[in-house]
Scaffold this active site. Structure first.
Site, PDB file in Angstrom:
ATOM      1  N   GLU A 259     -51.072 -58.944  42.745  1.00 13.18           N
ATOM      2  CA  GLU A 259     -52.322 -58.382  43.243  1.00 13.18           C
ATOM      3  C   GLU A 259     -52.925 -57.462  42.191  1.00 13.18           C
ATOM      4  O   GLU A 259     -52.178 -56.758  41.504  1.00 13.18           O
ATOM      5  CB  GLU A 259     -52.064 -57.617  44.546  1.00 13.18           C
ATOM      6  N   HIS A 276     -55.043 -57.458  51.135  1.00 12.72           N
ATOM      7  CA  HIS A 276     -53.945 -56.559  51.520  1.00 12.72           C
ATOM      8  C   HIS A 276     -54.457 -55.419  52.406  1.00 12.72           C
ATOM      9  O   HIS A 276     -54.286 -54.230  52.107  1.00 12.72           O
ATOM     10  CB  HIS A 276     -53.243 -55.997  50.284  1.00 12.72           C
TER      11      HIS A 276
END
Length: 522
Positions: A259, A276
């Protein structure tokens, strides 16, 4: 000077948390001053993720007794340095449970009804009612992989949506499944039965890429998958191939192996992706502030710090006796759970010899810490391990006996029908295994061990040694025990390098059971 402890709130937390601290302590809200210059003034500090408490900073904190992290992780704190100085490090691991469960259900509904795709089409001027018609959740089967705190909250909400819920988690008791109206099944059984599948497993070597091409092949055609837990649980390439073939009708993903993520999943028309966001709610963030404030109050006023991530305080006299047995208890707990290969409804800790005269709760917690670490969907520490056992409906029992046959002190851990025992040897307090699986042994515990149970016939030891040698695996130590000549035997090996799954499968040929155990549970 008021005589009250002083607490520094370095980063913003909920006002309710600040007020709670002010009821007990002198509180400074200071995000600007040089932390190295002021940290020595405080008994407590509250941080979020931006503040990095390094070993050098902690060394300057002569008065510090507690570090409160308003959030889940403590990666920004040198926990080892804090522990060496007797500083409690506490966090707020339960602050995001509701938020994560609700986000999972939100993704589930959006996936079933194609809500993001329909919204995007409408924004682009396309009225596509027939294209984005979805499916109902009611009467569908939701498979839940990992039935810890978040998995259980997702299941509660799914039952409310009239879904049938089937879950896999070998460390949750059958009674807990029944309480929630959820059916327990094997991993393979859940994969085969689920119309929708949601992932809530801890990340470890066994669960990494647990949803790969082989797992997907076992699923129903048209299954839909939700992952708001850990990106590494999914094999992205296998998922993309299954989405393209239609084997998987759709996927909703909130977490990624790397990420920020900008990979091919974002281009798939049957994928819903969020960045997220599972824990990103006002309530979760506020809850973290209040929880960590409670932890700081408990630490500075001598209460129970339920979310401590390092070893709780033990009196110096007791620690001198108990300290050498803490690593042993953790290793035995780990070994018992590994050999049990399943969900125990009861864990029994036996303390024999001089240990029986002491408060052994620290050793029990150490054993539970070893047993659960890396096997549940949350961080495990010496304080929350008993709570994890309680949440899973596992009875934990201590038994003490002043006499210890053959040893001055002995610890035994039983998980279901499996019992292991050991002691410490020499000034170095080497961890010594004295029994396992009903056989008496004399062997030092090591990081990597193999246990083989087999018929006591000629040739087994030689075959095992040859097989491991051919695989390049060196045997560092070995012990063999049998119940009688020609009966059953147990071989315990410590090995220098890991044995591959293929090697373990070959070892299983011609034996009753083969176990590969990693004991680095500290």
């Amino acid at each position: 000077m008021t005589g009250r402890p002083s607490v520094l709130v370095r980063e913003s937390i909920a006002e309710a948390g600040v007020e709670l601290l002010r009821e007990h302590f002198d509180v400074d809200l200071d995000a600007e001053s040089d932390l190295a210059e002021i940290i020595g003034r405080y008994e407590g500090i509250v941080i979020r993720s931006a503040t990095k408490l390094t070993g050098d900073l902690i060394a300057r904190a002569d008065r510090l007794k507690v570090i409160g992290r308003a959030g889940v992780g403590v990666d920004n704190v040198d926990v080892d340095a804090a522990t060496r100085r007797g500083i409690v490090v506490a966090n707020a691991p339960e602050s995001n449970i509701v938020s994560a469960a609700e986000h999972t259900v939100g993704l589930l509904v959006a996936l079933a009804r194609n809500i993001p795709q329909a919204h995007a089409a409408l924004q682009e001027g396309r009225w596509e009612r027939s294209k984005w018609g979805g499916v109902e959740l009611a009467e569908k089967t939701l498979g839940v992989l990992g039935f810890g705190r978040i998995g259980q909250q997702v299941a509660r909400r799914a039952v409310g949506l009239q879904m049938r819920v089937v879950a896999y988690d070998p460390f949750v008791s059958a009674e807990r499944f029944r309480e929630l109206g959820v059916e327990s099944d094997t991993l393979e059984g859940v994969l085969e039965r689920a119309d929708f599948l949601t992932l809530h497993l801890p990340l470890n070597d066994e669960t990494r890429a647990v949803i790969d091409a082989d797992a997907i092949a076992k699923m129903k055609d048209g299954v839909r998958i939700v992952n708001a837990a850990r990106g590494e649980l999914l094999d992205d390439a296998a998922l993309i191939a299954a989405l393209e073939s239609g084997k998987v009708a759709g996927a909703a993903v909130d977490v990624f192996a790397r990420e920020p993520y900008d990979g091919p999943l974002l281009a798939a028309p049957n994928v819903i992706a969020t960045p997220h966001l599972a824990a990103s709610t006002d309530e979760a963030q506020d809850r973290a502030g209040v929880i960590v404030a409670e932890q700081v109050v408990a630490a500075l006023e001598g209460g129970l710090v339920t979310n401590a991530v390092n070893i709780p305080s033990v009196g110096a006299e007791d620690l001198e006796m108990l300290g050498p047995f803490v690593p042993l208890a953790a290793s035995l707990g780990r070994l018992a759970l590994e050999l049990a290969r399943g969900e125990p409804s009861r864990i029994v800790l036996e303390y024999q010899g001089e240990l029986a005269d002491y408060d052994t709760r620290l050793l029990t917690v150490a054993a539970l810490n070893g047993a659960f670490r890396g096997r549940v969907d949350q961080p495990v520490n010496y304080v929350n391990a008993p709570l994890i056992a309680a949440e899973r409906g596992i009875d934990v029992v201590e038994e003490k006996r002043r006499a210890a046959r053959d040893f001055t002190n002995l610890i035994a851990v039983s998980a279901g029908d499996v019992r292991v025992s050991g002691t410490t040897i020499g000034r170095e307090h080497r961890q010594w295994l004295s029994s396992a699986l009903g056989f008496e042994l004399e062997m030092e515990l090591s990081e990597r061990m193999v246990f083989l149970r087999y018929d006591d016939v000629p040739g087994v030891i030689g075959r095992v040694g040859t097989l491991l040698a051919e695989a390049g695996v060196n045997i560092a130590n070995m012990a063999v025990s049998r119940n009688r000549e020609g009966g059953k035997a147990l071989m315990a090996l410590s090995i220098d390098t890991p044995a591959s799954p293929e090697v373990i499968e070959r070892l299983r040929e011609g034996v009753d059971e083969a176990y590969l155990v990693g004991l680095d549970a500290r």
